[in-house]
Design an enzyme around this catalytic site. Structure first.
Site, PDB file in Angstrom:
ATOM      1  N   ALA A 299       1.038  -1.445  -0.096  1.00 61.33           N
ATOM      2  CA  ALA A 299       0.085   0.091  -0.130  1.00 61.33           C
ATOM      3  C   ALA A 299       1.011   1.305   0.060  1.00 61.33           C
ATOM      4  CB  ALA A 299      -0.948   0.222   1.229  1.00 61.33           C
ATOM      5  N   SER A 300       0.323   2.207  -0.298  1.00 56.10           N
ATOM      6  CA  SER A 300       0.860   3.698  -0.035  1.00 56.10           C
ATOM      7  C   SER A 300      -0.066   4.881  -0.186  1.00 56.10           C
ATOM      8  CB  SER A 300       1.833   3.712  -1.471  1.00 56.10           C
ATOM      9  OG  SER A 300       3.082   2.877  -1.411  1.00 56.10           O
ATOM     10  N   ASN A 301       0.341   5.801   0.035  1.00 53.04           N
ATOM     11  CA  ASN A 301      -0.405   7.407   0.138  1.00 53.04           C
ATOM     12  C   ASN A 301       0.297   8.189  -0.935  1.00 53.04           C
ATOM     13  OD1 ASN A 301      -1.310   7.195   3.478  1.00 53.04           O
ATOM     14  ND2 ASN A 301      -2.626   6.380   1.911  1.00 53.04           N
TER      15      ASN A 301
ATOM     16  N   HIS B 225       4.609   3.054   1.329  1.00 52.66           N
ATOM     17  CA  HIS B 225       4.377   2.092   2.710  1.00 52.66           C
ATOM     18  C   HIS B 225       5.467   0.918   2.428  1.00 52.66           C
ATOM     19  CE1 HIS B 225       0.021   3.752   3.996  1.00 52.66           C
ATOM     20  NE2 HIS B 225       0.964   4.637   3.846  1.00 52.66           N
TER      21      HIS B 225
END
Length: 475
Positions: free
Chosen positions: A263-265, A286
């Site tokens: 995941a990441s933002n 992430h």
């Protein structure tokens, strides 16, 4: 099966005239903490930076200059793509040779050979499954199908990595791999195979813990065997008595494929929301700080061709998120799916034939060999057969669905899967052209031309006041 390009949906906003680089995100987020208010504190001590170093390959090969700045970030400059990738491979090896060597051993299906069968036999299960996915076998064909720009990046990176390994005493490697036989010079195919594994992090990699390994017709034992039938070979098979059960356990451990552990933002801020009417791009990946999935920061320059600062996964010849003079982007993991499950209607009484459009189709087999350290004086060879439909490898669907689908033959059906990223020959072209873009339309053109970022979204901002988002993955 053909190759299909589906234009993903994106949206854009007229935005800004000022751009904050994606790699500033970590600093921005850290500055939000209000745990203390001790003022600005003391200035940091002066940093002494090493002088630039020029590296050259033998016989008048690639030449690159590496300049290390604060915290050792390499700035690599060269006259052409192959040479700048040569510098990238060398710098990555300087900083992470053990991690890279481990990744190349995995891509060659040789972890069992050097590290033993692993906890729960996981190394052996991985090795066989990567072979069955043709990770290394198809690497040469994948390389041949790449553009010349991508091949130059591959050649250069491999040559740079090899230069470091060749010229460094094994006794001088970090403790994790000091004097180890699994640190060796690589081939172009080894590097391409590693990239093929990266391409399938959100698809084929999901099946490498057992779902393919135990996908066999009723009555067939999935356990690998030493070749031949001598008493000595039967003795060598004893350590693997529980292997099939281990694979079933591992395959059953994951039934939620909406959570792939990645995941990441990212935030793209347009002119209507930014303080000065320009734009801000923030990236917060992430990904782990350890292991082969860590990011590596670098800046690469080929005058009049590319000038890009960013970060990419280890073993990548080019950064995958970052910025140039005009624009930047960050990636986040998409919720789209990278594989399709196929239900095959079996011919009555025949578990190796299925019916499609009224015609009989065979389920085919391939047998592979893996060498494993099982505690004997030398590694031993083991062989195992895997099964395939026209769509791709067979799966033990009853395990990955927690019993939601029946086992092979139990209801007159069997299951196979097709991988959207099994043949990602243009992945380097995608990131290279994104990095060379100077405006939003050029950035969009990468995806209009079937570019894919494999399993991630792209969030973008530029110096002309545009912010943009697209699910640019393969689905």
């Amino acid at each position: 099966m053909g190759t299909y390009c589906s234009r993903s949906r994106g949206f854009s906003q007229r935005t800004f005239r000022y751009f904050v680089a994606p790699l500033a995100a970590t600093l921005f987020l850290a500055a939000c903490s209000n745990d203390s208010d001790d003022g600005p504190g003391k200035p940091p001590p002066p940093v002494t930076l090493p002088p630039p170093s020029k590296i050259t390959a033998p016989a008048s090969g690639p030449v690159a200059t590496i300049r290390r700045t604060t915290n050792g970030v390499p700035h690599i400059k060269a006259d052409n793509l192959e040479s700048v990738a040569f510098g990238t491979g060398y710098a990555q090896a300087q900083d992470n040779v053990c991690l890279l060597a481990d990744a190349f051993v995995r891509a060659r299906s040789e972890r069992s050979r050097y590290f033993g069968v692993g906890p729960g036999n996981i190394h052996l299960i991985n090795d066989f499954t990567y072979k069955a996915q043709h990770i290394l076998r198809d690497a040469a064909a994948a390389y041949a199908a790449m553009s010349e720009a991508s091949r130059a990046l591959i050649r250069g990176f491999a040559a740079g990595y090899n230069k470091y390994v060749r010229e460094t005493s094994p006794a001088d490697f970090p403790a994790e791999c000091r004097n180890q036989p699994w640190v060796f010079q690589i081939t172009i195919e080894d590097l391409v195979a590693h990239m093929r594994i990266v391409a399938q992090y959100a698809s084929g990699a999901l099946w490498t813990t057992g779902a393919m390994f135990v996908a066999v017709p009723p009555g067939v034992d999935p356990t690998p065997r030493p070749p031949g039938s001598s008493a000595a070979n039967k003795g060598k098979a004893k350590p693997f008595a529980d292997l099939a059960e281990s694979a079933r356990r591992l395959a059953s451990a994951r039934t939620d494929f909406t959570d792939i552990g990645l995941a990441s933002n990212a935030w793209g801020i347009g002119s209507e929301l930014s303080e000065n009417g320009r734009g801000v791009l923030l990236g917060n990946p992430h990904f782990p700080y350890t292991g082969t999935r860590r990011f590596y920061e670098s800046q690469v320059t080929v005058p009049d061709y590319i000038n890009f600062h960013g970060a990419g996964l280890l073993g990548s010849p080019t950064p995958q998120i970052g910025f140039n003079e005009h624009l930047g982007w960050s990636h986040t993991v998409t919720t789209s799916r990278r594989f399709t499950l196929y239900e095959l209607a079996l011919k009555p009484g025949d578990n190796l034939t299925y019916i499609k459009d009224g015609e009989e189709r065979p389920i085919t087999t391939e047998t592979f060999e893996v060498w494993a350290d099982v505690g004997l004086p030398v590694p031993v060879p083991l062989t195992k057969t895997f099964y395939y439909s026209e769509y791709g490898p067979m799966l033990a669907a009853e395990l990955v669905t927690g019993g939601g689908l029946p086992a092979w033959g139990a209801a007159g059906t069997a299951y196979a899967y097709r991988d959207a990223n099994a043949s990602a020959t243009r992945l380097l072209d995608t990131w290279l052209q994104m990095a060379r873009a100077t405006n939003l339309e050029e950035f969009k053109d990468v995806f209009r031309d079937c570019g894919s970022t494999l399993w991630v979204n792209s969030t973008y901002a530029d110096d002309q006041g545009n912010a943009y988002y697209i699910d640019s993955s393969s689905v």
